[in-house]
Enzyme design. Sequence first.
Site, PDB file in Angstrom:
ATOM      1  N   LYS A  73       0.797  -1.244   0.000  1.00 43.99           N
ATOM      2  CA  LYS A  73       0.000   0.000   0.000  1.00 43.99           C
ATOM      3  C   LYS A  73       0.825   1.288   0.000  1.00 43.99           C
ATOM      4  O   LYS A  73       0.302   2.359   0.282  1.00 43.99           O
ATOM      5  CB  LYS A  73      -1.006   0.039   1.167  1.00 43.99           C
ATOM      6  CG  LYS A  73      -1.827  -1.203   1.371  1.00 43.99           C
ATOM      7  CD  LYS A  73      -2.284  -1.870   0.112  1.00 43.99           C
ATOM      8  CE  LYS A  73      -3.286  -1.085  -0.692  1.00 43.99           C
ATOM      9  NZ  LYS A  73      -3.477  -1.724  -2.039  1.00 43.99           N
ATOM     10  N   CYS A  74       2.106   1.166  -0.317  1.00 43.54           N
ATOM     11  CA  CYS A  74       2.960   2.367  -0.305  1.00 43.54           C
ATOM     12  C   CYS A  74       3.164   2.971  -1.691  1.00 43.54           C
ATOM     13  O   CYS A  74       3.928   3.937  -1.841  1.00 43.54           O
ATOM     14  CB  CYS A  74       4.302   2.033   0.333  1.00 43.54           C
ATOM     15  SG  CYS A  74       4.158   1.756   2.106  1.00 43.54           S
ATOM     16  N   GLY A  75       2.515   2.413  -2.717  1.00 43.77           N
ATOM     17  CA  GLY A  75       2.673   2.995  -4.052  1.00 43.77           C
ATOM     18  C   GLY A  75       3.312   2.042  -5.053  1.00 43.77           C
ATOM     19  O   GLY A  75       3.960   2.484  -6.012  1.00 43.77           O
ATOM     20  N   ASN A  77       1.856  -0.113  -7.315  1.00 44.11           N
ATOM     21  CA  ASN A  77       1.279  -0.069  -8.661  1.00 44.11           C
ATOM     22  C   ASN A  77       1.577   1.255  -9.354  1.00 44.11           C
ATOM     23  O   ASN A  77       1.757   1.298 -10.571  1.00 44.11           O
ATOM     24  CB  ASN A  77      -0.232  -0.294  -8.594  1.00 44.11           C
ATOM     25  CG  ASN A  77      -0.540  -1.736  -8.272  1.00 44.11           C
ATOM     26  OD1 ASN A  77      -0.574  -2.586  -9.134  1.00 44.11           O
ATOM     27  ND2 ASN A  77      -0.720  -2.030  -6.986  1.00 44.11           N
ATOM     28  N   TRP A  78       1.649   2.289  -8.579  1.00 41.98           N
ATOM     29  CA  TRP A  78       1.952   3.623  -9.123  1.00 41.98           C
ATOM     30  C   TRP A  78       3.373   3.647  -9.702  1.00 41.98           C
ATOM     31  O   TRP A  78       3.599   4.048 -10.851  1.00 41.98           O
ATOM     32  CB  TRP A  78       1.818   4.639  -7.991  1.00 41.98           C
ATOM     33  CG  TRP A  78       1.757   6.064  -8.377  1.00 41.98           C
ATOM     34  CD1 TRP A  78       1.739   6.572  -9.648  1.00 41.98           C
ATOM     35  CD2 TRP A  78       1.701   7.180  -7.479  1.00 41.98           C
ATOM     36  NE1 TRP A  78       1.672   7.941  -9.587  1.00 41.98           N
ATOM     37  CE2 TRP A  78       1.642   8.338  -8.270  1.00 41.98           C
ATOM     38  CE3 TRP A  78       1.685   7.315  -6.092  1.00 41.98           C
ATOM     39  CZ2 TRP A  78       1.584   9.618  -7.709  1.00 41.98           C
ATOM     40  CZ3 TRP A  78       1.613   8.584  -5.537  1.00 41.98           C
ATOM     41  CH2 TRP A  78       1.563   9.718  -6.337  1.00 41.98           C
ATOM     42  N   HIS A 125       7.272  -7.122  -2.209  1.00 38.01           N
ATOM     43  CA  HIS A 125       7.037  -6.625  -0.846  1.00 38.01           C
ATOM     44  C   HIS A 125       7.952  -7.354   0.144  1.00 38.01           C
ATOM     45  O   HIS A 125       7.799  -7.195   1.358  1.00 38.01           O
ATOM     46  CB  HIS A 125       5.598  -6.894  -0.396  1.00 38.01           C
ATOM     47  CG  HIS A 125       4.540  -6.165  -1.157  1.00 38.01           C
ATOM     48  ND1 HIS A 125       4.665  -4.866  -1.561  1.00 38.01           N
ATOM     49  CD2 HIS A 125       3.296  -6.571  -1.556  1.00 38.01           C
ATOM     50  CE1 HIS A 125       3.552  -4.493  -2.190  1.00 38.01           C
ATOM     51  NE2 HIS A 125       2.718  -5.505  -2.200  1.00 38.01           N
ATOM     52  N   ARG A 146       5.898   5.237   2.400  1.00 41.10           N
ATOM     53  CA  ARG A 146       4.686   6.043   2.642  1.00 41.10           C
ATOM     54  C   ARG A 146       4.510   6.161   4.148  1.00 41.10           C
ATOM     55  O   ARG A 146       4.864   5.211   4.880  1.00 41.10           O
ATOM     56  CB  ARG A 146       3.472   5.326   2.024  1.00 41.10           C
ATOM     57  CG  ARG A 146       2.194   6.143   2.067  1.00 41.10           C
ATOM     58  CD  ARG A 146       1.026   5.394   1.433  1.00 41.10           C
ATOM     59  NE  ARG A 146      -0.117   6.279   1.251  1.00 41.10           N
ATOM     60  CZ  ARG A 146      -1.308   5.892   0.801  1.00 41.10           C
ATOM     61  NH1 ARG A 146      -1.521   4.617   0.470  1.00 41.10           N
ATOM     62  NH2 ARG A 146      -2.291   6.751   0.660  1.00 41.10           N
ATOM     63  N   MET A 248      -4.945   6.304 -13.960  1.00 41.36           N
ATOM     64  CA  MET A 248      -4.775   4.893 -13.589  1.00 41.36           C
ATOM     65  C   MET A 248      -6.093   4.281 -13.131  1.00 41.36           C
ATOM     66  O   MET A 248      -6.382   3.125 -13.427  1.00 41.36           O
ATOM     67  CB  MET A 248      -3.694   4.755 -12.505  1.00 41.36           C
ATOM     68  CG  MET A 248      -2.303   5.046 -13.048  1.00 41.36           C
ATOM     69  SD  MET A 248      -1.012   4.864 -11.817  1.00 41.36           S
ATOM     70  CE  MET A 248      -0.996   3.097 -11.549  1.00 41.36           C
ATOM     71  N   GLY A 267      -6.080   7.584  -3.125  1.00 45.00           N
ATOM     72  CA  GLY A 267      -4.817   8.137  -3.593  1.00 45.00           C
ATOM     73  C   GLY A 267      -4.471   9.472  -2.961  1.00 45.00           C
ATOM     74  O   GLY A 267      -3.921  10.358  -3.624  1.00 45.00           O
TER      75      GLY A 267
END
Length: 309
Positions: A73-75, A77-78, A125, A146, A248, A267
Site C-alpha cells: 500500500k505504499c505505491g 502499482n503507481w 514486498h 509512505r 490509472m 490516492g
Amino acid sequence: MSGSEGQNKTKRHEFLEEMQKVVEEAKKKTPDELKLNYKGILYPSVLCSEATFKALESLEAREDDVLIVTYPKCGTNWSLQILQEMLFGLHNKEPTINQAMLEFGKPEICEYLKKQPSPRVFCSHLTYDNIPKSLLEKTKILLILRNPKDTAVSYYHFTNSNPLLPTYSSWDLFFKDFISGNIIYGSYFDHVLGLEKHIDDGNILVLTFEDMKMDLAAEIRKISDFYGLSLTDEQIQQVENKSTFKSMKEKSSGTHGKLGNFFFRKGEIGDWKNLFTEEQSKEIDAKFEESLAGTKLGEKINYSKYCTF
Ligand code: A3P
C-alpha cells in the site's frame, strides 16, 4: 491498436482470468487459511508458496533488471506504472513480464524469467533479507516509502475488500495487528528497518508516496536519472500524464480486473485522520519513535509533517 498492443491485451486478459480463478479459490477459505507463515512472516497463501520462495533463491538477476521494493500500500502499482511507461510505453512496446509481484510466481518462476527479454521489471514486498541475493547484488532498487498512518488505513480498506487477504471485523483489530506486525507481509516498521541497514550501499533510490503526490514530474525525473534513461521534458510529461491517479483509476478494470477499484481507492495524503482515534495515533507515534525516529529512512518519511492530527 498496434499488433503488439493486441497481443498484450490477450496476455493481460489471460493473467486477469488466472487471477480471477485465484480469487474464487480464496473465497472458499477462512481468514486463517489465507495466511501462509514462511520463516516467521505471513504471506497470502493463495499467491505465495514455500516452493516458490525456495525457487527464488536461485534466481539469476541481470544488470538491467529493475526492482521496485515496497511495503504493501505504499505505491507499488503507481511506481510500476511509471517505470513501465518509461521503459516500454514511451517506445510503443509492451512490458516484458506479465506478473504481479515477484513472489507470486509459480515454482517454475526462474525458468519463466530466464526466457523473458530485458529489461525485466520486478515488484516485491519482501523484506530486504528475503529478496533473492542475486537481485540485491546486481540490480538497482527503487524503494517507495509512505507514512505509516496512511499505509495502515489503505491496507485496512484493501484487506477488507480483497478476497485474497483476510478480512477484519473492525479497524481496531486491524490496527492492533498492524502495530504488532501480525499481518500479511509482517511489520511495516521492520520492513523499513531492514532496508535502512543498506541505504548507503549505493544501489537504492528512495522516494516517497507523499513527494510523488506533491510533484510527480520531479520524482519521475529522479527515477529517469537513477536508471540512466535520460528522458526529455516532453517524455517526463507523457509519463506523468499516464500515471496520475485519475488516469490509472480510469484504466483499472483493464489493468487490474475486478480488483481495480480496490487498488485505486483515494490516492490521497491524510486519509488516516478519518479512522485513527487519538489514542491509536499516540500509539503509532510511540512505535515510530522507538523504531524509525532518527534513522535515514525515518527522516525521509517526514513523520511530523504527515502524521500529526
Ligand atoms: P489509498 O488506499 O490510500 O487510496 P499499492 O499499489 O502499493 O497497493 O498502493 C495502493 C495505494 O496507492 C492506494 O492508496 C492507491 O489509491 C494509491 N495509488 C495508486 N496509484 C496512485 C496514483 N497514481 N496517485 C496517487 N495514489 C495512487
